[in-house]
Design a protein around this motif. Structure first.
Motif, PDB file in Angstrom:
ATOM      1  N   GLY A 163       0.825  -1.196   0.000  1.00  0.00           N
ATOM      2  CA  GLY A 163       0.000   0.000   0.000  1.00  0.00           C
ATOM      3  C   GLY A 163       0.861   1.248   0.000  1.00  0.00           C
ATOM      4  N   PHE A 169       0.911   5.502   1.635  1.00  0.00           N
ATOM      5  CA  PHE A 169       0.330   6.541   2.482  1.00  0.00           C
ATOM      6  C   PHE A 169       0.920   7.863   2.027  1.00  0.00           C
ATOM      7  N   GLU A 212      -2.741   0.091   8.633  1.00  0.00           N
ATOM      8  CA  GLU A 212      -4.106   0.549   8.861  1.00  0.00           C
ATOM      9  C   GLU A 212      -4.427   1.845   8.111  1.00  0.00           C
ATOM     10  N   VAL A 213      -3.424   2.655   7.864  1.00  0.00           N
ATOM     11  CA  VAL A 213      -3.683   3.944   7.205  1.00  0.00           C
ATOM     12  C   VAL A 213      -3.386   3.934   5.712  1.00  0.00           C
ATOM     13  N   ALA A 214      -2.605   2.964   5.256  1.00  0.00           N
ATOM     14  CA  ALA A 214      -2.253   2.919   3.832  1.00  0.00           C
ATOM     15  C   ALA A 214      -3.433   2.424   3.011  1.00  0.00           C
ATOM     16  N   HIS A 215      -3.500   2.893   1.778  1.00  0.00           N
ATOM     17  CA  HIS A 215      -4.531   2.349   0.897  1.00  0.00           C
ATOM     18  C   HIS A 215      -3.879   1.439  -0.136  1.00  0.00           C
ATOM     19  N   ALA A 216      -4.558   0.324  -0.401  1.00  0.00           N
ATOM     20  CA  ALA A 216      -3.998  -0.697  -1.290  1.00  0.00           C
ATOM     21  C   ALA A 216      -4.111  -0.273  -2.750  1.00  0.00           C
ATOM     22  N   LYS A 217      -3.458  -1.037  -3.604  1.00  0.00           N
ATOM     23  CA  LYS A 217      -3.501  -0.854  -5.055  1.00  0.00           C
ATOM     24  C   LYS A 217      -3.079   0.543  -5.502  1.00  0.00           C
ATOM     25  N   PRO A 218      -1.874   0.971  -5.119  1.00  0.00           N
ATOM     26  CA  PRO A 218      -1.385   2.265  -5.612  1.00  0.00           C
ATOM     27  C   PRO A 218      -1.054   2.180  -7.096  1.00  0.00           C
ATOM     28  N   ARG A 227      -6.693  13.858   5.317  1.00  0.00           N
ATOM     29  CA  ARG A 227      -8.010  13.266   5.494  1.00  0.00           C
ATOM     30  C   ARG A 227      -8.173  12.634   6.877  1.00  0.00           C
ATOM     31  N   ASP A 234      -3.534  11.591   2.344  1.00  0.00           N
ATOM     32  CA  ASP A 234      -4.149  10.672   3.310  1.00  0.00           C
ATOM     33  C   ASP A 234      -4.040  11.235   4.726  1.00  0.00           C
TER      34      ASP A 234
END
Length: 328
Positions: free
Chosen positions: A250, A252, A274-280, A259, A256
């Motif tokens: 992921g 960050f 927990e804070v990273a978003h997948a599929k960059p 937000r 992010d």
């Protein structure tokens, strides 16, 4: 002698008249391209050496431009001054080359003086002349007709429409040759590495990407505080979350972080996973840098990750990297 009073309307009319004469010359030139033009293209394609372009005076200036255009579009070429050729520079022309000789009258003394030598060397000659019965035409293997009905010069003295016709005919020859060679934009870029097109078509992601210790990367279990330390230290506005094999899990970013703050989350209790978003967004190292720029623009992001086929992190490229390299 007193200076004449400037007549602005007359100046405009003269300019328009000159353009009309030259436009008419080019319009009449097109239908005359026939078998001789095709044979000229074929002869240059068959040449295993270079095209030596020659011409005196204004024809020489045009010849320099034609040589440059040929060279930049896949046909090796150089300009050889006929007067200098008679005093040693003819050694620049060797068996295997072909000569493109420009002379509107076809009676240039400096050019005609070296034509017999070229014949003895077995070097083919393509003539570009306005007089098919001239000495140059008589010595040439192929004759390209560049005749014009009149010059744009009202005195019919200064080469104007005739040199425009030569220039256009040279461009026509170059275009026909690049098409016959299958010359592509990528080939053009290779001969223009310092230009904008060269930078766009020759610069790859691997040439610009950040890698190694310059990459902000953390494990999924990294605390939020340590995540922020890594982001601040590497100054890319993001951190990549990777597993034990360096595969991307992921990302960050600064966005992010904003937000999370707006949501009022307790940041200290969070981990990187927990804070990273997948599929960059990702690209391969061999992708063109301009493709990475297009991806950033489409996704409205400023950094793209560089990964291999197994999604292992190789690097990152930012919009600032692209701007510094003048890809965008």
């Amino acid at each position: 002698m007193s200076s004449p009073v400037f007549d602005a309307p007359r100046a405009i009319r003269m300019g328009q008249q000159a353009l009309a004469v030259e436009a008419r010359a080019l319009t009449e030139l097109g239908p005359r391209l026939g078998d001789a033009f095709a044979r000229a293209v074929q002869a240059v394609l068959a040449c295993r050496g270079r095209v030596a372009v020659m011409g005196m005076g204004k024809s020489g200036h045009v010849g320099r431009k034609i040589a440059a255009t040929l060279a930049s579009t896949g046909t090796p070429a150089l300009f050889v001054h006929p007067a200098e050729a008679a005093h040693g520079d003819l050694g620049m022309v060797t068996p295997g080359d072909i000569v493109l000789a420009l002379s509107n009258s076809g009676e240039s003394d400096e050019l005609n003086a070296i034509l017999p030598v070229l014949k003895r060397l077995g070097i083919p000659v393509i003539a570009m002349t306005g007089r098919g019965e001239s000495s140059l035409a008589a010595h040439a293997d192929v004759v390209l007709d560049s005749a014009v009905p009149e010059e744009a010069c009202p005195l019919q003295l200064a080469p104007t429409a005739s040199t425009t016709a030569q220039m256009a005919l040279g461009d026509a020859l170059a275009v026909a040759l690049l098409d016959a060679r299958g010359f592509k934009a990528e080939d053009f870029a290779r001969s223009h590495p310092g230009g904008a097109l060269g930078r766009k078509l020759l610069t790859h992601v691997r040439d610009l990407m950040r890698s190694g210790d310059a990459l902000p990367r953390v494990a999924g279990t990294t605390s939020f505080t340590d995540l922020m330390r890594e982001m601040s230290a590497k100054a890319l506005g993001m951190a990549v979350v990777v597993d034990a094999d360096d595969r991307v899990q992921g990302i960050f970013t600064d966005g992010d972080l904003r937000r999370l703050i707006e949501q009022g989350r307790d940041l200290r209790a969070l981990t990187a996973a927990e804070v990273a978003h997948a599929k960059p967004r990702t690209v391969g190292a061999d992708a063109l840098a301009v493709d990475a720029a297009d991806l950033m623009e489409a996704a409205r992001i400023t950094v793209v990750l560089v990964v291999d086929a197994e999604k292992r992190l190789l690097g990152a490229i930012s919009i600032n990297d692209l701007m510094r390299a003048k890809v965008i």
